[in-house]
Design an enzyme around this catalytic site. Structure first.
Site, PDB file in Angstrom:
ATOM      1  N   ASN A  91       6.830  -8.588  -1.799  1.00  0.00           N
ATOM      2  CA  ASN A  91       7.591  -8.960  -0.591  1.00  0.00           C
ATOM      3  C   ASN A  91       6.746  -8.963   0.675  1.00  0.00           C
ATOM      4  O   ASN A  91       7.126  -9.562   1.686  1.00  0.00           O
ATOM      5  CB  ASN A  91       8.807  -8.032  -0.377  1.00  0.00           C
ATOM      6  CG  ASN A  91       9.944  -8.284  -1.341  1.00  0.00           C
ATOM      7  OD1 ASN A  91      10.740  -7.386  -1.612  1.00  0.00           O
ATOM      8  ND2 ASN A  91      10.049  -9.502  -1.877  1.00  0.00           N
TER       9      ASN A  91
ATOM     10  N   ASP B 261      19.468  -8.518  -5.280  1.00  0.00           N
ATOM     11  CA  ASP B 261      18.945  -9.864  -5.013  1.00  0.00           C
ATOM     12  C   ASP B 261      20.033 -10.763  -4.434  1.00  0.00           C
ATOM     13  O   ASP B 261      21.209 -10.606  -4.756  1.00  0.00           O
ATOM     14  CB  ASP B 261      18.422 -10.453  -6.336  1.00  0.00           C
ATOM     15  CG  ASP B 261      17.498 -11.636  -6.100  1.00  0.00           C
ATOM     16  OD1 ASP B 261      17.125 -11.907  -4.930  1.00  0.00           O
ATOM     17  OD2 ASP B 261      17.142 -12.304  -7.088  1.00  0.00           O
TER      18      ASP B 261
HETATM   19  C1  FPP Z   1      16.414  -9.686  -2.190  1.00  0.00           C
HETATM   20  O1  FPP Z   1      17.134 -10.716  -1.599  1.00  0.00           O
HETATM   21  C2  FPP Z   1      16.452  -8.498  -1.357  1.00  0.00           C
HETATM   22  C3  FPP Z   1      15.371  -7.978  -0.722  1.00  0.00           C
HETATM   23  C4  FPP Z   1      14.023  -8.546  -0.829  1.00  0.00           C
HETATM   24  C5  FPP Z   1      15.492  -6.798   0.139  1.00  0.00           C
HETATM   25  C6  FPP Z   1      16.571  -5.839  -0.216  1.00  0.00           C
HETATM   26  C7  FPP Z   1      16.882  -5.110   1.009  1.00  0.00           C
HETATM   27  C8  FPP Z   1      18.075  -4.668   1.403  1.00  0.00           C
HETATM   28  C9  FPP Z   1      19.283  -4.754   0.584  1.00  0.00           C
HETATM   29  C10 FPP Z   1      18.275  -4.076   2.742  1.00  0.00           C
HETATM   30  C11 FPP Z   1      17.372  -2.923   3.069  1.00  0.00           C
HETATM   31  C12 FPP Z   1      17.429  -1.837   2.081  1.00  0.00           C
HETATM   32  C13 FPP Z   1      17.694  -0.546   2.355  1.00  0.00           C
HETATM   33  C14 FPP Z   1      17.637   0.456   1.265  1.00  0.00           C
HETATM   34  C15 FPP Z   1      18.044  -0.071   3.691  1.00  0.00           C
HETATM   35  P1  FPP Z   1      16.348 -12.040  -1.232  1.00  0.00           P
HETATM   36  O2  FPP Z   1      15.999 -11.970   0.216  1.00  0.00           O
HETATM   37  O3  FPP Z   1      15.194 -12.241  -2.149  1.00  0.00           O
HETATM   38  O4  FPP Z   1      17.452 -13.097  -1.486  1.00  0.00           O
HETATM   39  P2  FPP Z   1      17.231 -14.611  -1.973  1.00  0.00           P
HETATM   40  O5  FPP Z   1      16.645 -14.545  -3.343  1.00  0.00           O
HETATM   41  O6  FPP Z   1      18.620 -15.144  -1.957  1.00  0.00           O
HETATM   42  O7  FPP Z   1      16.339 -15.266  -0.964  1.00  0.00           O
END
Ligand code: FPP
Length: 250
Positions: free
Chosen positions: A68, A20
């Protein structure tokens, strides 16, 4: 592969991570959110390599939740593209380190092109036994539990099983994670203290480690710190301390 080096003494068999903070990482730098995800992929690579180096058997990453899908379309598309690129570019790493790829979640909702590359990577790595890397894609714990319940209900309706004979093991065997041990340690980055529909059934006795570090900044040092924290925990599984000390593996 290097030796265990400074690894803590008691290692979890299965580590699961709620990655996250990509969006906040990008916001803090005045960058578009997708840049946070791009740097998040770099962190994924580092953690996979570190887990393998430490000989951790299972690593599960929550890469895209069912919820998501509700994000703005350009962000969803960017995440799907990053995922496809990751699967193509990391195949050699998976093969070199003998890592098997698995996927959990409602994968039928993923775009066709992503499903194709996933199928290819899962089958190309199916014979690898050193580590299992599981990606949660279009994944939600409650949804997984409902799908498992539907499977059991269908088998009961067909007369293959008797409802009163259903056991926890039978339920586990119908989950997407069937065959994978439950996580010993669940890590969540970015300072949020919640489970967000991740491995709800499987985390019944997991230890949790939370860190304020945003996912793109999570690397080997942070991973080792979480493992070190884990090694200091006393897992009792509902037993007394004395009984728990006699459990196998203690
Ligand atoms: C949460 O951060 C993360 C995600 C929703 C996506 C996770 C994806 C990756 C790390 C990259 C792709 C994965 C792979 C395995 C290639 P957020 O966007 O919710 O962050 P925030 O809470 O700060 O907005």
């Amino acid at each position: 592969m290097t030796s265990r080096g400074s690894a803590p003494p008691s290692l979890p068999r299965h580590v699961a991570i709620i990655m996250d903070g990509n969006g906040r990482w990008a916001n803090l730098r005045g960058l578009p959110r997708v840049e946070g995800h791009r740097m998040g992929v770099r962190a994924v690579r580092a953690v996979v390599e570190c887990a393998r180096e430490l000989r951790i058997s299972c690593l599960t990453l929550y890469a895209f939740s069912l919820e998501n899908w509700g994000r703005p379309e350009p962000e969803v598309l960017a995440l799907m593209t990053l995922l496809k690129e990751f699967l193509v570019s990391e195949l050699s790493l998976l093969l070199r380190h003998r890592i098997r790829l698995r996927v959990i979640g409602e994968t039928s909702s993923l775009p066709f092109a992503v499903r194709k590359v996933l199928e290819r990577t899962v089958s190309a790595t199916a014979g690898n036994t050193e580590m299992t890397l599981t990606l949660g894609l279009s994944y939600a714990g409650r949804n997984e539990i409902v799908r498992a319940a539907r499977r059991l209900a269908a088998e009961a309706a067909e007369g293959k099983i008797a409802p009163e004979e259903i056991t926890e093991e039978m339920f586990s065997a119908r989950l997407d994670t069937a065959g994978t041990p439950d996580p010993d340690l669940v890590i969540r980055t970015s300072g949020e203290l919640r489970i967000s529909n991740f491995l709800l059934w499987q985390s019944a006795y997991a230890e949790f480690a939370f860190t304020d570090v945003l996912w793109p900044d999570f690397g080997k040092a942070e991973f080792l710190q979480a493992l070190e924290e884990y090694s200091r925990r006393h897992r009792r599984f509902g037993l007394t301390g004395e009984q728990a000390a006699k459990l196998p593996g203690k």
